[in-house]
Enzyme design. Structure first.
Site, PDB file in Angstrom:
ATOM      1  N   VAL A 123      22.163 -38.122  64.097  1.00  0.00           N
ATOM      2  CA  VAL A 123      22.065 -36.661  63.967  1.00  0.00           C
ATOM      3  C   VAL A 123      22.345 -35.950  65.292  1.00  0.00           C
ATOM      4  O   VAL A 123      22.538 -34.741  65.316  1.00  0.00           O
ATOM      5  CB  VAL A 123      20.681 -36.211  63.427  1.00  0.00           C
ATOM      6  CG1 VAL A 123      20.471 -36.685  62.000  1.00  0.00           C
ATOM      7  CG2 VAL A 123      19.541 -36.671  64.336  1.00  0.00           C
TER       8      VAL A 123
ATOM      9  N   LYS B   7       8.948 -30.272  68.246  1.00  0.00           N
ATOM     10  CA  LYS B   7       8.470 -29.851  66.921  1.00  0.00           C
ATOM     11  C   LYS B   7       8.139 -28.353  66.895  1.00  0.00           C
ATOM     12  O   LYS B   7       8.318 -27.678  65.882  1.00  0.00           O
ATOM     13  CB  LYS B   7       7.259 -30.694  66.505  1.00  0.00           C
ATOM     14  CG  LYS B   7       7.580 -32.187  66.327  1.00  0.00           C
ATOM     15  CD  LYS B   7       8.631 -32.439  65.253  1.00  0.00           C
ATOM     16  CE  LYS B   7       8.805 -33.909  64.949  1.00  0.00           C
ATOM     17  NZ  LYS B   7       9.791 -34.177  63.883  1.00  0.00           N
TER      18      LYS B   7
ATOM     19  N   GLY C 164      17.256 -39.749  58.855  1.00  0.00           N
ATOM     20  CA  GLY C 164      16.236 -40.738  59.242  1.00  0.00           C
ATOM     21  C   GLY C 164      15.557 -41.334  58.024  1.00  0.00           C
ATOM     22  O   GLY C 164      14.369 -41.635  58.033  1.00  0.00           O
TER      23      GLY C 164
ATOM     24  N   SER D 147       5.494 -31.224  62.873  1.00  0.00           N
ATOM     25  CA  SER D 147       4.290 -32.034  63.121  1.00  0.00           C
ATOM     26  C   SER D 147       3.169 -31.092  63.572  1.00  0.00           C
ATOM     27  O   SER D 147       3.441 -30.042  64.170  1.00  0.00           O
ATOM     28  CB  SER D 147       4.567 -33.049  64.230  1.00  0.00           C
ATOM     29  OG  SER D 147       3.353 -33.555  64.751  1.00  0.00           O
TER      30      SER D 147
ATOM     31  N   TYR E 218       7.594 -34.384  72.548  1.00  0.00           N
ATOM     32  CA  TYR E 218       7.519 -34.357  71.083  1.00  0.00           C
ATOM     33  C   TYR E 218       6.988 -33.008  70.579  1.00  0.00           C
ATOM     34  O   TYR E 218       7.554 -32.409  69.659  1.00  0.00           O
ATOM     35  CB  TYR E 218       6.609 -35.493  70.621  1.00  0.00           C
ATOM     36  CG  TYR E 218       6.505 -35.684  69.130  1.00  0.00           C
ATOM     37  CD1 TYR E 218       7.537 -36.304  68.419  1.00  0.00           C
ATOM     38  CD2 TYR E 218       5.372 -35.285  68.422  1.00  0.00           C
ATOM     39  CE1 TYR E 218       7.429 -36.505  67.046  1.00  0.00           C
ATOM     40  CE2 TYR E 218       5.262 -35.485  67.059  1.00  0.00           C
ATOM     41  CZ  TYR E 218       6.290 -36.097  66.378  1.00  0.00           C
ATOM     42  OH  TYR E 218       6.185 -36.291  65.021  1.00  0.00           O
TER      43      TYR E 218
ATOM     44  N   ASN F  40      14.566 -34.895  58.813  1.00  0.00           N
ATOM     45  CA  ASN F  40      13.414 -35.789  58.970  1.00  0.00           C
ATOM     46  C   ASN F  40      13.538 -36.729  60.168  1.00  0.00           C
ATOM     47  O   ASN F  40      12.526 -37.208  60.674  1.00  0.00           O
ATOM     48  CB  ASN F  40      13.276 -36.601  57.667  1.00  0.00           C
ATOM     49  CG  ASN F  40      12.301 -37.745  57.787  1.00  0.00           C
ATOM     50  OD1 ASN F  40      11.093 -37.523  57.893  1.00  0.00           O
ATOM     51  ND2 ASN F  40      12.809 -38.978  57.794  1.00  0.00           N
TER      52      ASN F  40
ATOM     53  N   ILE G  51      -0.140 -39.655  59.723  1.00  0.00           N
ATOM     54  CA  ILE G  51       0.354 -40.317  58.504  1.00  0.00           C
ATOM     55  C   ILE G  51       0.623 -41.787  58.836  1.00  0.00           C
ATOM     56  O   ILE G  51       1.172 -42.102  59.893  1.00  0.00           O
ATOM     57  CB  ILE G  51       1.668 -39.653  58.025  1.00  0.00           C
ATOM     58  CG1 ILE G  51       1.555 -38.119  57.975  1.00  0.00           C
ATOM     59  CG2 ILE G  51       2.091 -40.220  56.666  1.00  0.00           C
ATOM     60  CD1 ILE G  51       0.602 -37.524  56.997  1.00  0.00           C
TER      61      ILE G  51
HETATM   62  P1  NAP Z   1      10.005 -43.572  61.339  1.00  0.00           P
HETATM   63  O1  NAP Z   1       9.508 -44.540  60.336  1.00  0.00           O
HETATM   64  O2  NAP Z   1      10.220 -44.036  62.739  1.00  0.00           O
HETATM   65  O3  NAP Z   1      11.334 -42.867  60.771  1.00  0.00           O
HETATM   66  C1  NAP Z   1      12.198 -42.109  61.548  1.00  0.00           C
HETATM   67  C2  NAP Z   1      13.605 -42.518  61.187  1.00  0.00           C
HETATM   68  O4  NAP Z   1      14.545 -41.744  61.940  1.00  0.00           O
HETATM   69  C3  NAP Z   1      13.850 -43.995  61.519  1.00  0.00           C
HETATM   70  O5  NAP Z   1      14.484 -44.642  60.445  1.00  0.00           O
HETATM   71  C4  NAP Z   1      14.781 -43.887  62.726  1.00  0.00           C
HETATM   72  O6  NAP Z   1      15.616 -45.015  62.906  1.00  0.00           O
HETATM   73  C5  NAP Z   1      15.559 -42.641  62.375  1.00  0.00           C
HETATM   74  N1  NAP Z   1      16.324 -42.121  63.501  1.00  0.00           N
HETATM   75  C6  NAP Z   1      16.044 -42.259  64.831  1.00  0.00           C
HETATM   76  N2  NAP Z   1      17.006 -41.695  65.553  1.00  0.00           N
HETATM   77  C7  NAP Z   1      17.913 -41.175  64.681  1.00  0.00           C
HETATM   78  C8  NAP Z   1      19.129 -40.483  64.841  1.00  0.00           C
HETATM   79  N3  NAP Z   1      19.609 -40.190  66.041  1.00  0.00           N
HETATM   80  N4  NAP Z   1      19.823 -40.119  63.728  1.00  0.00           N
HETATM   81  C9  NAP Z   1      19.347 -40.416  62.503  1.00  0.00           C
HETATM   82  N5  NAP Z   1      18.202 -41.077  62.293  1.00  0.00           N
HETATM   83  C10 NAP Z   1      17.479 -41.455  63.373  1.00  0.00           C
HETATM   84  O7  NAP Z   1       9.004 -42.340  61.439  1.00  0.00           O
HETATM   85  P2  NAP Z   1       8.287 -41.491  60.282  1.00  0.00           P
HETATM   86  O8  NAP Z   1       6.849 -41.589  60.517  1.00  0.00           O
HETATM   87  O9  NAP Z   1       8.854 -41.789  58.944  1.00  0.00           O
HETATM   88  O10 NAP Z   1       8.720 -40.018  60.752  1.00  0.00           O
HETATM   89  C11 NAP Z   1       9.606 -39.195  60.036  1.00  0.00           C
HETATM   90  C12 NAP Z   1       9.478 -37.771  60.560  1.00  0.00           C
HETATM   91  O11 NAP Z   1       8.134 -37.322  60.356  1.00  0.00           O
HETATM   92  C13 NAP Z   1       9.740 -37.637  62.061  1.00  0.00           C
HETATM   93  O12 NAP Z   1      10.459 -36.455  62.316  1.00  0.00           O
HETATM   94  C14 NAP Z   1       8.351 -37.540  62.650  1.00  0.00           C
HETATM   95  O13 NAP Z   1       8.349 -36.843  63.870  1.00  0.00           O
HETATM   96  C15 NAP Z   1       7.624 -36.794  61.555  1.00  0.00           C
HETATM   97  N6  NAP Z   1       6.167 -36.950  61.578  1.00  0.00           N
HETATM   98  C16 NAP Z   1       5.588 -38.165  61.379  1.00  0.00           C
HETATM   99  C17 NAP Z   1       4.194 -38.262  61.428  1.00  0.00           C
HETATM  100  C18 NAP Z   1       3.478 -39.556  61.217  1.00  0.00           C
HETATM  101  O14 NAP Z   1       2.247 -39.576  61.363  1.00  0.00           O
HETATM  102  N7  NAP Z   1       4.144 -40.648  60.865  1.00  0.00           N
HETATM  103  C19 NAP Z   1       3.426 -37.134  61.673  1.00  0.00           C
HETATM  104  C20 NAP Z   1       4.071 -35.917  61.876  1.00  0.00           C
HETATM  105  C21 NAP Z   1       5.431 -35.844  61.812  1.00  0.00           C
HETATM  106  P3  NAP Z   1      15.073 -46.262  63.810  1.00  0.00           P
HETATM  107  O15 NAP Z   1      13.753 -46.668  63.240  1.00  0.00           O
HETATM  108  O16 NAP Z   1      16.093 -47.305  63.659  1.00  0.00           O
HETATM  109  O17 NAP Z   1      14.924 -45.699  65.199  1.00  0.00           O
END
Ligand code: NAP
Length: 248
Positions: A65, A160, A12, A143, A156, A91, A189
């Site tokens: 994935v 997690k 991701g 998370s 979700y 990720n 974040i």
């Molecule tokens: P994001 O910008 O949406 O990034 C997630 C990435 O994963 C996107 O590029 C998405 O592609 C990709 N993805 C989706 N389905 C997939 C698959 N089947 N195989 C491979 N890649 C895939 O979100 P982020 O905020 O960077 O989050 C990254 C991680 O951090 C996640 O696991 C999230 O749960 C965790 N997290 C984030 C926060 C926060 O506040 N942002 C807080 C806690 C945890 P598309 O965009 O094209 O769908």
């Protein structure tokens, strides 16, 4: 911290956190395998360009994935290209938020599939080369929702929480081969994922953070880089909250 000549797979990686982690780790000397789904090819290529600007190789490996075939093909490509895998960051993750009474089975399945099964498939696929090398670092992006639960996130938070349990089992199973596995639990974040929240929910989150601000992708990337480095060689099976003090 030094990641000189390490090869890191980040799933991701076209998203907000993935991009920041790729840049941070490349800055510390790692080559980065940028995994994302085919629809995110443009974002993945942008990350590869950022990595190249830091003098490291950014290798784009598209695939989901959730597919054992895609994951197997990615690992094969990486082994052909680099001959090693030192770091895996699980990720890739999505949200499909709604109250449980309104949550469809599809909303449940897709979140569990990507966030939890995806990490299992990737970990399983890289375990062999890492076990052979008798070293490796796995970092799972969980998370705070997986630690404390969250209204509207039954799917979700379960994914997690499951990822945290998977982290501990992976740590125990792979420790004898010198491989560590840890999780980070980011709080609020600023990325595309949190942009989608409505203003009221956003303000409620911000009020509950002792440090008084949202986290940045770089806040997360720094901790992940530490856990992926030699500096964290005696840390395994842990969950590190990156949340401005939200959970204490
Ligand atoms: P994001 O910008 O949406 O990034 C997630 C990435 O994963 C996107 O590029 C998405 O592609 C990709 N993805 C989706 N389905 C997939 C698959 N089947 N195989 C491979 N890649 C895939 O979100 P982020 O905020 O960077 O989050 C990254 C991680 O951090 C996640 O696991 C999230 O749960 C965790 N997290 C984030 C926060 C926060 O506040 N942002 C807080 C806690 C945890 P598309 O965009 O094209 O769908």
């Amino acid at each position: 911290m030094n990641l000189g000549d390490r090869v890191a797979i980040i799933t991701g990686c076209g998203g907000g956190l993935g991009r920041a982690m790729a840049v941070r780790m490349a800055g510390l000397g790692a080559d980065i395998v940028i995994n994302d789904i085919p629809q995110a090819e443009e974002a993945a290529n942008e990350v590869a360009e950022l990595v190249a600007q830091l003098g490291r190789k950014g290798f784009v490996a598209l695939g989901s994935v959730t597919s054992a075939d895609d994951v197997g093909a990615m690992v094969e490509q990486v082994m052909n290209e680099f001959g090693r895998i030192d770091i895996l960051v699980n990720n890739a993750g999505i949200t499909r938020d709604t109250l449980m009474i309104r949550m469809s089975e599809d909303d449940w399945d897709i979140v569990l599939d990507i966030n939890l099964k995806g990490a299992f498939l990737c970990t399983k696929a890289i375990a062999r080369p890492m076990m052979k090398a008798r070293s490796g670092r796995i970092v799972n992006i969980a998370s705070v929702s997986g630690v404390m639960g969250n209204v509207g996130q039954a799917n979700y938070s379960a994914s997690k929480g499951g990822l945290i349990a998977l982290t501990k089992t992976t740590a125990k199973e792979l420790a004898p081969r010198g491989i560590t596995c840890n999780a980070v639990a980011p709080g609020f974040i600023e990325t595309k994922m949190t942009e989608e929240l409505d203003e009221e929910v956003r303000q409620e989150w911000l009020r509950s953070i002792p440090l008084g601000r949202a986290g940045t992708p770089e806040d997360v990337a720094d901790v992940v880089a530490f856990l992926a480095s030699d500096a964290a060689g005696y840390v395994t099976g842990q969950v590190l909250n990156i949340d401005g003090g939200l959970i204490m």
